[in-house]
Design a protein around this motif. Structure first.
Motif, short mmCIF file in Angstrom:
data_model
loop_
_atom_site.label_atom_id
_atom_site.label_comp_id
_atom_site.label_asym_id
_atom_site.label_seq_id
_atom_site.Cartn_x
_atom_site.Cartn_y
_atom_site.Cartn_z
N ASP A 6 0.83 -1.23 0.26
CA ASP A 6 0.15 0.12 0.15
C ASP A 6 0.98 1.25 0.04
OD1 ASP A 6 -2.28 -1.12 0.45
OD2 ASP A 6 -2.82 -0.57 2.25
N VAL A 7 1.90 1.24 0.83
CA VAL A 7 2.61 2.30 1.14
C VAL A 7 3.41 2.55 -0.02
CG1 VAL A 7 4.65 3.32 2.45
CG2 VAL A 7 2.87 2.18 3.87
N GLU A 8 4.06 1.63 -0.71
CA GLU A 8 4.96 1.76 -1.77
C GLU A 8 4.30 2.18 -2.96
OE1 GLU A 8 8.17 1.99 -1.49
OE2 GLU A 8 8.14 0.93 0.69
N ALA A 9 3.05 1.62 -3.24
CA ALA A 9 2.11 1.88 -4.51
C ALA A 9 1.75 3.28 -4.34
CB ALA A 9 0.68 1.23 -4.12
N LYS A 10 1.56 4.20 -3.17
CA LYS A 10 1.42 5.34 -3.12
C LYS A 10 2.44 6.15 -3.61
CE LYS A 10 -2.37 4.95 0.40
NZ LYS A 10 -2.28 4.67 1.79
N LYS A 11 3.58 5.64 -3.20
CA LYS A 11 4.94 6.63 -3.42
C LYS A 11 4.82 6.56 -4.99
CE LYS A 11 7.71 5.44 0.50
NZ LYS A 11 8.61 4.56 1.13
N ILE A 12 4.81 5.37 -5.46
CA ILE A 12 5.07 5.22 -6.90
C ILE A 12 4.08 6.08 -7.77
CG2 ILE A 12 4.45 3.60 -8.85
CD1 ILE A 12 5.86 1.39 -7.00
N MET A 13 2.55 6.18 -7.02
CA MET A 13 1.61 6.95 -7.72
C MET A 13 1.99 8.49 -7.52
SD MET A 13 -1.37 4.54 -6.31
CE MET A 13 -3.04 4.87 -7.10
N ASN A 14 2.88 8.72 -6.66
CA ASN A 14 3.14 10.06 -6.47
C ASN A 14 4.27 10.75 -7.27
OD1 ASN A 14 1.05 11.86 -4.99
ND2 ASN A 14 1.61 10.23 -3.06
N THR A 15 5.01 9.63 -7.66
CA THR A 15 6.47 10.02 -8.24
C THR A 15 6.55 9.69 -9.72
OG1 THR A 15 7.37 8.04 -7.28
CG2 THR A 15 7.77 10.00 -6.09
N SER A 16 6.12 8.55 -10.24
CA SER A 16 6.17 8.10 -11.33
C SER A 16 5.46 8.75 -12.42
CB SER A 16 5.96 6.50 -11.61
OG SER A 16 5.74 6.23 -13.18
N ALA A 17 6.17 9.52 -13.39
CA ALA A 17 5.41 10.42 -14.32
C ALA A 17 4.64 9.38 -15.38
CB ALA A 17 6.66 11.18 -15.21
N SER A 18 4.87 8.22 -15.54
CA SER A 18 3.96 7.54 -16.29
C SER A 18 3.08 7.14 -15.89
CB SER A 18 4.99 6.25 -17.37
OG SER A 18 5.14 5.41 -16.01
N ILE A 19 3.04 6.84 -14.50
CA ILE A 19 1.95 6.27 -13.70
C ILE A 19 0.91 7.52 -13.65
CG2 ILE A 19 1.03 5.58 -11.69
CD1 ILE A 19 2.32 3.23 -12.83
N LYS A 20 1.35 8.83 -13.28
CA LYS A 20 0.58 10.16 -13.27
C LYS A 20 -0.12 10.10 -14.57
CE LYS A 20 3.15 12.72 -9.97
NZ LYS A 20 3.89 13.97 -9.59
N LYS A 21 0.32 10.00 -15.62
CA LYS A 21 -0.16 10.13 -16.87
C LYS A 21 -1.30 9.19 -17.05
CE LYS A 21 1.33 10.88 -21.66
NZ LYS A 21 2.24 10.40 -22.50
#
Ligand SMILES: CC(C)(COP(=O)(O)OP(=O)(O)OC[C@H]1O[C@@H](n2cnc3c(N)ncnc32)[C@H](O)[C@@H]1O)[C@@H](O)C(=O)NCCC(=O)NCCS
Ligand SMILES: Nc1ncnc2c1ncn2[C@@H]1O[C@H](COP(=O)(O)OP(=O)(O)OP(=O)(O)O)[C@@H](O)[C@H]1O
Length: 196
Positions: A32-47
């Protein structure tokens, strides 16, 4: 090194259990925690998230969890799309993390493992259980959430009875002292299995 999947429904106490294992020196990865970090930092996931949910997915460049939760937990299709975007990235990140650990076994904690049919990715699985009414009360005490919001998450997770059939080990988390002693016993067993 053995990989142990630790799972349980919302409010079962899986993070509490994971933290006890951590105190025993076991490396713990909280998805859960790592998923949120990735969702907040990865430009491709954000897109991808913005194209799925629109601009409201981020507020001041921060993942708008409440907005996304309000969409996905009442729409299984949308939740599946979100999972399909996020889970492969978390899995990749976990592989890197795991490569840097040096203990006999590590724990991967995630709310949904059996629901995703992901159990074969683990050497063993642990299911944390607690009665439904206790789980709801714990989450209401912990989060600023309504009973309806908690129940709509539960509807996207399997009942304990279904998961119990698939888990290698079960920790019933009602009384914390009893939970701790179940964890000590299981830790000894897992160390034995991991070093055999
Ligand atoms: C929808 C989001 C933004 C809501 O964030 P929020 O901070 O409110 O919840 P959090 O992530 O801490 O999860 C709390 C609990 O909700 C339930 N839950 C979360 N994601 C899921 C899911 N994909 N399916 C079923 N239940 C879920 C679990 O019981 C979890 O422990 C977030 O849960 C999310 O991005 N979920 C999808 C990615 C995911 O599956 N993450 C979990 C492991 S990889
Ligand atoms: N045995 C217990 N007795 C009393 N309170 C508990 C117990 N286990 C956990 N709790 C509390 O219940 C709440 C939920 O626990 P925790 O966050 O570990 O659950 P979780 O399964 O990880 O939840 P989520 O799925 O929402 O992430 C927390 O506030 C925690 O401190």
């Amino acid at each position: 090194m053995k990989i142990i999947g630790l799972t349980g429904g919302i409010g079962s106490g899986k993070t509490t259990v994971a933290n006890f294992f951590k105190e025993l020196g076991v490396p713990v990865y909280i998805a859960d925690v790592e998923a949120k970090k990735i969702m907040n930092t990865s430009a491709s996931i954000k897109k991808s998230l913005i194209s799925l949910f629109g601009k409201k997915s981020y507020l001041n460049n921060e993942l708008n969890r409440k907005f996304i939760a309000s969409k996905v937990f009442k729409d299984k299709n949308l939740l599946q799309k979100l999972n399909d975007i996020v889970h492969p990235e978390v899995e990749k990140h976990f592989k890197f993390w795991k490569a840097n650990q040096d203990q006999p076994y590590v724990i991967y904690e995630a709310a949904i493992i059996f629901e995703n049919n992901a159990q074969s990715k683990f050497d063993y699985t642990i299911l944390v259980t607690a009665p439904q009414d206790i789980k709801v009360k714990r989450v209401l005490n912990r989060d600023n959430a309504t009973e309806q919001e908690v129940k709509s998450r539960m509807e996207n997770q399997w009942d304990d009875s279904k998961k119990e059939k698939l888990a290698n080990f079960i920790i019933e988390n009602i009384d914390l002292e009893d939970t701790k002693s179940q964890i000590y016993q299981l830790h000894t067993k897992l160390l034995g299995l991991a070093t055999a």
